[in-house]
Design a protein around this motif. Structure first.
Motif, PDB file in Angstrom:
ATOM      1  N   LYS A 123      88.672 -21.213  21.850  1.00 56.96           N
ATOM      2  CA  LYS A 123      87.732 -20.460  21.006  1.00 56.96           C
ATOM      3  C   LYS A 123      88.225 -19.018  22.429  1.00 56.96           C
ATOM      4  CE  LYS A 123      83.815 -23.807  20.891  1.00 56.96           C
ATOM      5  NZ  LYS A 123      82.636 -23.806  21.619  1.00 56.96           N
ATOM      6  N   ARG A 124      88.069 -17.609  21.342  1.00 58.76           N
ATOM      7  CA  ARG A 124      87.628 -16.549  22.246  1.00 58.76           C
ATOM      8  C   ARG A 124      86.643 -16.468  23.500  1.00 58.76           C
ATOM      9  NH1 ARG A 124      86.952 -11.479  18.083  1.00 58.76           N
ATOM     10  NH2 ARG A 124      85.276 -12.205  18.427  1.00 58.76           N
ATOM     11  N   TRP A 125      87.545 -15.904  24.289  1.00 57.44           N
ATOM     12  CA  TRP A 125      86.870 -16.292  25.547  1.00 57.44           C
ATOM     13  C   TRP A 125      85.393 -15.503  25.551  1.00 57.44           C
ATOM     14  CZ3 TRP A 125      89.209 -13.190  30.552  1.00 57.44           C
ATOM     15  CH2 TRP A 125      88.699 -13.595  31.681  1.00 57.44           C
ATOM     16  N   ARG A 126      85.579 -13.898  24.635  1.00 55.84           N
ATOM     17  CA  ARG A 126      83.886 -13.683  24.147  1.00 55.84           C
ATOM     18  C   ARG A 126      83.136 -14.454  23.742  1.00 55.84           C
ATOM     19  NH1 ARG A 126      84.110  -9.177  20.878  1.00 55.84           N
ATOM     20  NH2 ARG A 126      83.346  -7.761  22.584  1.00 55.84           N
ATOM     21  N   ASP A 127      83.094 -15.408  23.243  1.00 57.16           N
ATOM     22  CA  ASP A 127      82.148 -16.394  22.491  1.00 57.16           C
ATOM     23  C   ASP A 127      81.971 -17.307  23.430  1.00 57.16           C
ATOM     24  OD1 ASP A 127      83.088 -14.768  19.959  1.00 57.16           O
ATOM     25  OD2 ASP A 127      84.569 -16.458  19.529  1.00 57.16           O
ATOM     26  N   VAL A 128      82.462 -17.457  24.509  1.00 56.37           N
ATOM     27  CA  VAL A 128      81.807 -18.736  25.473  1.00 56.37           C
ATOM     28  C   VAL A 128      80.687 -17.771  26.341  1.00 56.37           C
ATOM     29  CG1 VAL A 128      83.546 -20.108  24.582  1.00 56.37           C
ATOM     30  CG2 VAL A 128      83.847 -18.560  26.612  1.00 56.37           C
ATOM     31  N   LYS A 135      82.031  -6.998  30.342  1.00 57.10           N
ATOM     32  CA  LYS A 135      83.012  -7.917  31.216  1.00 57.10           C
ATOM     33  C   LYS A 135      84.777  -8.310  31.253  1.00 57.10           C
ATOM     34  CE  LYS A 135      79.496  -7.788  33.872  1.00 57.10           C
ATOM     35  NZ  LYS A 135      79.154  -8.922  34.936  1.00 57.10           N
ATOM     36  N   ILE A 136      84.530  -8.855  29.495  1.00 64.07           N
ATOM     37  CA  ILE A 136      85.520  -9.532  29.245  1.00 64.07           C
ATOM     38  C   ILE A 136      86.426  -8.579  28.615  1.00 64.07           C
ATOM     39  CG2 ILE A 136      86.883 -11.449  27.833  1.00 64.07           C
ATOM     40  CD1 ILE A 136      84.950 -12.902  30.061  1.00 64.07           C
ATOM     41  N   ASP A 137      86.376  -8.205  28.175  1.00 66.17           N
ATOM     42  CA  ASP A 137      86.841  -7.142  26.930  1.00 66.17           C
ATOM     43  C   ASP A 137      87.572  -5.432  28.618  1.00 66.17           C
ATOM     44  OD1 ASP A 137      86.101  -7.638  24.659  1.00 66.17           O
ATOM     45  OD2 ASP A 137      84.647  -5.527  24.565  1.00 66.17           O
ATOM     46  N   ALA A 138      86.958  -5.463  29.694  1.00 67.19           N
ATOM     47  CA  ALA A 138      87.569  -4.703  30.710  1.00 67.19           C
ATOM     48  C   ALA A 138      88.401  -5.660  31.253  1.00 67.19           C
ATOM     49  CB  ALA A 138      86.769  -4.067  31.783  1.00 67.19           C
ATOM     50  N   ARG A 161      88.225  -8.624  40.369  1.00 65.27           N
ATOM     51  CA  ARG A 161      87.407  -8.872  40.105  1.00 65.27           C
ATOM     52  C   ARG A 161      85.738  -8.721  39.143  1.00 65.27           C
ATOM     53  NH1 ARG A 161      88.868 -13.669  43.131  1.00 65.27           N
ATOM     54  NH2 ARG A 161      90.428 -13.202  45.322  1.00 65.27           N
ATOM     55  N   ARG A 162      85.817  -9.383  38.194  1.00 65.70           N
ATOM     56  CA  ARG A 162      84.289  -9.473  37.400  1.00 65.70           C
ATOM     57  C   ARG A 162      83.660 -10.504  37.552  1.00 65.70           C
ATOM     58  NH1 ARG A 162      84.477  -4.450  34.896  1.00 65.70           N
ATOM     59  NH2 ARG A 162      86.860  -3.236  34.811  1.00 65.70           N
ATOM     60  N   GLN A 163      81.955 -10.263  37.831  1.00 64.35           N
ATOM     61  CA  GLN A 163      80.848 -11.572  37.326  1.00 64.35           C
ATOM     62  C   GLN A 163      80.790 -12.037  36.016  1.00 64.35           C
ATOM     63  OE1 GLN A 163      77.915 -12.170  39.902  1.00 64.35           O
ATOM     64  NE2 GLN A 163      76.777 -13.708  38.253  1.00 64.35           N
ATOM     65  N   VAL A 164      81.207 -13.202  35.510  1.00 65.65           N
ATOM     66  CA  VAL A 164      80.538 -13.661  33.667  1.00 65.65           C
ATOM     67  C   VAL A 164      79.551 -14.782  34.125  1.00 65.65           C
ATOM     68  CG1 VAL A 164      82.136 -14.442  31.902  1.00 65.65           C
ATOM     69  CG2 VAL A 164      82.728 -12.769  33.202  1.00 65.65           C
ATOM     70  N   ASN A 165      79.161 -14.576  33.001  1.00 61.18           N
ATOM     71  CA  ASN A 165      78.274 -15.728  33.045  1.00 61.18           C
ATOM     72  C   ASN A 165      78.337 -16.672  31.995  1.00 61.18           C
ATOM     73  OD1 ASN A 165      76.723 -14.878  34.975  1.00 61.18           O
ATOM     74  ND2 ASN A 165      75.300 -13.234  34.054  1.00 61.18           N
ATOM     75  N   PRO A 202      77.439 -18.809  36.612  1.00 59.36           N
ATOM     76  CA  PRO A 202      77.884 -17.247  36.901  1.00 59.36           C
ATOM     77  C   PRO A 202      79.943 -17.452  37.478  1.00 59.36           C
ATOM     78  CG  PRO A 202      76.763 -18.499  38.512  1.00 59.36           C
ATOM     79  CD  PRO A 202      76.946 -19.516  36.989  1.00 59.36           C
ATOM     80  N   VAL A 203      80.618 -16.849  36.875  1.00 65.14           N
ATOM     81  CA  VAL A 203      82.625 -17.390  37.627  1.00 65.14           C
ATOM     82  C   VAL A 203      82.731 -15.847  37.909  1.00 65.14           C
ATOM     83  CG1 VAL A 203      84.540 -18.571  36.440  1.00 65.14           C
ATOM     84  CG2 VAL A 203      82.195 -19.356  36.525  1.00 65.14           C
ATOM     85  N   GLU A 204      83.107 -15.996  38.972  1.00 60.55           N
ATOM     86  CA  GLU A 204      83.793 -14.377  38.815  1.00 60.55           C
ATOM     87  C   GLU A 204      85.257 -14.616  38.767  1.00 60.55           C
ATOM     88  OE1 GLU A 204      83.532 -11.966  43.066  1.00 60.55           O
ATOM     89  OE2 GLU A 204      85.177 -13.803  43.601  1.00 60.55           O
ATOM     90  N   TYR A 205      86.294 -13.443  37.722  1.00 61.53           N
ATOM     91  CA  TYR A 205      87.062 -13.938  36.838  1.00 61.53           C
ATOM     92  C   TYR A 205      88.368 -12.944  37.723  1.00 61.53           C
ATOM     93  CZ  TYR A 205      85.610 -17.053  33.844  1.00 61.53           C
ATOM     94  OH  TYR A 205      85.009 -19.028  32.819  1.00 61.53           O
ATOM     95  N   LEU A 206      89.297 -13.303  38.070  1.00 62.40           N
ATOM     96  CA  LEU A 206      90.711 -12.046  37.766  1.00 62.40           C
ATOM     97  C   LEU A 206      91.107 -11.998  36.673  1.00 62.40           C
ATOM     98  CD1 LEU A 206      93.316 -12.507  39.281  1.00 62.40           C
ATOM     99  CD2 LEU A 206      91.832 -12.326  41.365  1.00 62.40           C
ATOM    100  N   VAL A 207      91.838 -11.593  36.041  1.00 64.86           N
ATOM    101  CA  VAL A 207      93.032 -12.293  35.316  1.00 64.86           C
ATOM    102  C   VAL A 207      94.470 -11.259  35.569  1.00 64.86           C
ATOM    103  CG1 VAL A 207      93.870 -11.567  33.163  1.00 64.86           C
ATOM    104  CG2 VAL A 207      91.490 -11.550  33.422  1.00 64.86           C
TER     105      VAL A 207
END
Length: 180
Positions: free
Chosen positions: A15-20, A28-31, A44-48, A58-63
């Protein structure tokens, strides 16, 4: 993590990340993805991630951009314990605000009663015996405005002959007030 089973994370691959993620997290995903084009590692950005019947995950992601690869690696840190602490903090703040409101209401009632009573009253500090508050009856009896009385040592309200004793003992009715 077995605690994540309820979030159906196993359905996310493909699935696309933005869809989950929640609606608020899409930007935030787009950024994160845009930042990963420009740098090797994003901030890092917090994504829910939503789940019916459960609180958002809540998950704090970095790419991280992997050199030579077409793909990017998203590293996430589960923030549920942090989120729980934040909820507790908010709950504590709400309780504290309620307590402050109760204290202010009690103080307001005290001031109303204190200043309306006909008995002369002086409130003094226990340690330094300095006047903290006086009511109208005490102001009338002492013949000084409140601004001159507040801060004065209560010992100064007594006859000079009694001041030494007053300074050593709890305030008592046996001493004569100086009414000049």
């Amino acid at each position: 993590n077995p605690d994540l089973v309820g979030y159906n994370c196993d359905t996310w691959p493909g699935k696309r990340w933005r869809d989950v993620v929640t609606v608020e997290s899409v930007d935030k995903i787009d950024a994160l993805m845009a930042d990963s084009e420009k740098q090797t590692m994003t901030r890092r950005r917090q994504v829910n991630h939503p789940m019916k019947g459960l609180a958002d995950l809540p998950v704090e992601y970095l790419v991280v951009k992997v050199p030579g690869a077409k793909w990017r690696l998203a590293l996430g840190n589960d923030l549920r314990s942090m989120s729980a602490l934040q909820r507790q903090l908010v709950q504590f703040q709400l309780e504290l605000e309620t307590e402050y409101r109760n204290i202010r209401e009690t103080e307001s009632r005290y001031r109303t009663i204190f200043h309306m009573t006909r008995e002369p009253m002086i409130v003094a500090g226990e340690q330094d015996r300095r006047i903290l508050d006086v009511n109208q009856a005490a102001i009338g009896m002492l013949g000084k405005p409140a601004r001159k009385l507040v801060g004065e040592n209560t010992v100064n309200l007594f006859d000079k002959s009694d001041r030494d004793q007053v300074g050593q003992k709890p305030l008592a009715a046996e001493f004569r007030l100086r009414l000049d």
